[in-house]
Design a protein around this motif. Structure first.
Motif, short mmCIF file in Angstrom:
data_model
loop_
_atom_site.label_atom_id
_atom_site.label_comp_id
_atom_site.label_asym_id
_atom_site.label_seq_id
_atom_site.Cartn_x
_atom_site.Cartn_y
_atom_site.Cartn_z
N UNK B 14 0.89 -1.22 0.03
CA UNK B 14 0.04 -0.07 0.04
C UNK B 14 0.68 1.40 0.05
N UNK B 15 0.54 2.13 -0.92
CA UNK B 15 1.56 3.37 -1.13
C UNK B 15 1.16 4.15 0.17
N UNK B 17 1.98 7.93 1.04
CA UNK B 17 2.43 9.12 0.48
C UNK B 17 2.90 10.11 1.84
N UNK B 18 2.42 9.84 2.69
CA UNK B 18 3.05 10.68 4.17
C UNK B 18 4.51 10.37 4.45
N UNK B 41 1.46 3.79 13.10
CA UNK B 41 0.79 4.14 14.36
C UNK B 41 1.40 3.20 15.51
N UNK B 65 -9.68 -6.22 14.80
CA UNK B 65 -11.00 -5.62 14.39
C UNK B 65 -11.06 -4.14 14.46
N UNK B 66 -10.25 -3.19 15.18
CA UNK B 66 -10.37 -1.97 15.42
C UNK B 66 -9.29 -1.10 15.16
N UNK B 67 -8.14 -1.48 16.02
CA UNK B 67 -7.11 -0.75 15.88
C UNK B 67 -6.36 -0.57 14.58
N UNK B 68 -6.43 -1.85 13.86
CA UNK B 68 -6.04 -1.94 12.56
C UNK B 68 -7.06 -2.25 11.42
N UNK B 69 -6.91 -1.73 10.31
CA UNK B 69 -7.96 -2.09 9.19
C UNK B 69 -7.03 -3.18 8.49
N UNK B 71 -7.51 -4.74 5.79
CA UNK B 71 -7.62 -4.84 4.28
C UNK B 71 -6.23 -3.95 3.82
N UNK B 72 -5.75 -3.06 4.87
CA UNK B 72 -4.63 -2.01 4.26
C UNK B 72 -3.45 -1.98 5.23
#
Lengths: 225, 101
Positions: B14-15, B17-18, B41, B65-69, B71-72
């Motif tokens: 996943x790109x 950019x920051x 994070x 389920x919450x702190x990380x998504x 999918x990305x």
């Protein structure tokens, strides 16, 4: 009986009143819903509006996804109720796993605010049946984290199943994979997109009235169903 | 009280950019030789009670389920020991402690 379409207000929602106005102009009966209230007040469909729910803390839409109202919205969406997520609402739908993929920071890091041309790729959803496939529309786009990403297999699936609902035209504004501006679930009742159709429903305030079709589509579908 | 740390990073594909913007700013500030920066994070959780298997299983669930998504993003769960060292106990690619390999 008129069609009741609910619009959820989260702390930090911005475009809830515009969404309610668009529903009214489309002939529906807009119903205000509150994030802490599990009751959907007998609405026939729900719009999750744009804005910055819960300050976009953690990730855009991540905290809204666990709000009391979303428990009912997720349950009803799985049972076939039409749900439209606009911008932050699209982010909430992806965080809820009602739609695949995720929205990430624009690849150029700038906030985008402009009138955006789109191609309607699917007229087979609850929110797009008043459009023709291939039709070009122009509605406002305004986001900082609107880059749509998903793994290649998911993207291929979305394409193969005709679930890409909208694609950006005239340049990709945020680095979205395959120029995807909006998608739908398998059943076609849940649609999410980054651009804002609710800001393009009146000549006085919008660049066009191209956005009205989202809301008339839902009103017609619910009247005939 | 025991502290558990959850680190969340964008998946490699996943790109970021920051992170790229930070990396590009480095030469201007006189820091040469950094070819890539990825930004993530870190969550520091103060746990009430013992950090046992069931507490860690719950923390793994909240991370996933919450702190990380997922999918990305990838995540790792670490326990900070009394000597200050951190021991990885779970994560996207790490089976939970005690689980069969």
């Amino acid at each position: 009986m008129t069609t009741r379409i609910g619009v959820v207000t989260f702390p930090g929602s911005l475009d809830d009143s515009d969404a309610r106005r668009a529903i009214g102009l489309a002939g529906g009966d807009p119903v205000a819903l509150w994030h802490r209230d599990k009751d959907l007040r007998q609405v026939d469909a729900v719009v999750l509006p744009g804005g910055f729910s819960y300050g976009d803390y953690l990730r855009c839409g991540a905290i809204a996804r666990f709000s009391p109202v979303m428990a009912t919205v997720i349950e009803q969406a799985k049972a076939g109720m039409p749900v439209l997520g606009i911008c932050n609402g699209f982010q909430v739908l992806c965080e809820s796993h009602l739609l695949p993929g995720a929205l990430t920071r624009n690849d150029h890091l700038h906030f985008v605010c402009r009138d955006q041309r789109l191609r309607v790729e699917s007229a087979d959803t609850a929110w797009t049946s008043d459009y023709e496939r291939g039709q070009e529309i122009t509605v406002p786009l305004k986001n900082g984290e609107g880059g749509y990403v998903a793994d290649e297999r998911t993207l291929d699936e979305l394409e193969a199943e005709g679930r890409v609902a909208f694609r950006y035209l005239g340049g990709n504004p945020n680095g979205s994979r395959r120029d995807i501006a909006g998608i739908t679930n398998e059943a076609g009742n849940v649609v999410g997109l980054m651009p804002h159709p609710e800001h393009a429903v009146e000549a006085l305030t919008g660049p066009t009235t191209d956005g009205l079709g989202f809301f008339t589509s839902a009103v017609k579908k619910l009247v005939t169903s | 009280m025991a502290r558990v740390v959850v680190d969340v990073m964008l998946k490699p594909e996943i790109l970021d950019p920051q992170g790229q913007a930070v990396q590009r700013a480095l030469p201007r500030l006189g820091f040469e030789g950094i070819s890539d920066v990825r930004q993530g994070k870190r969550f520091e959780l103060e746990v009430e009670g013992p950090v046992d298997g069931s507490a860690l299983a719950r923390i793994r669930e909240l991370a996933e389920t919450f702190l990380a998504n997922t999918v990305i993003e990838d995540f790792t769960v670490k326990v900070r020991e009394t000597d200050g060292t951190e021991r990885t106990v779970a994560g996207s690619d790490v089976p939970s402690e005690g689980a069969p390999a």
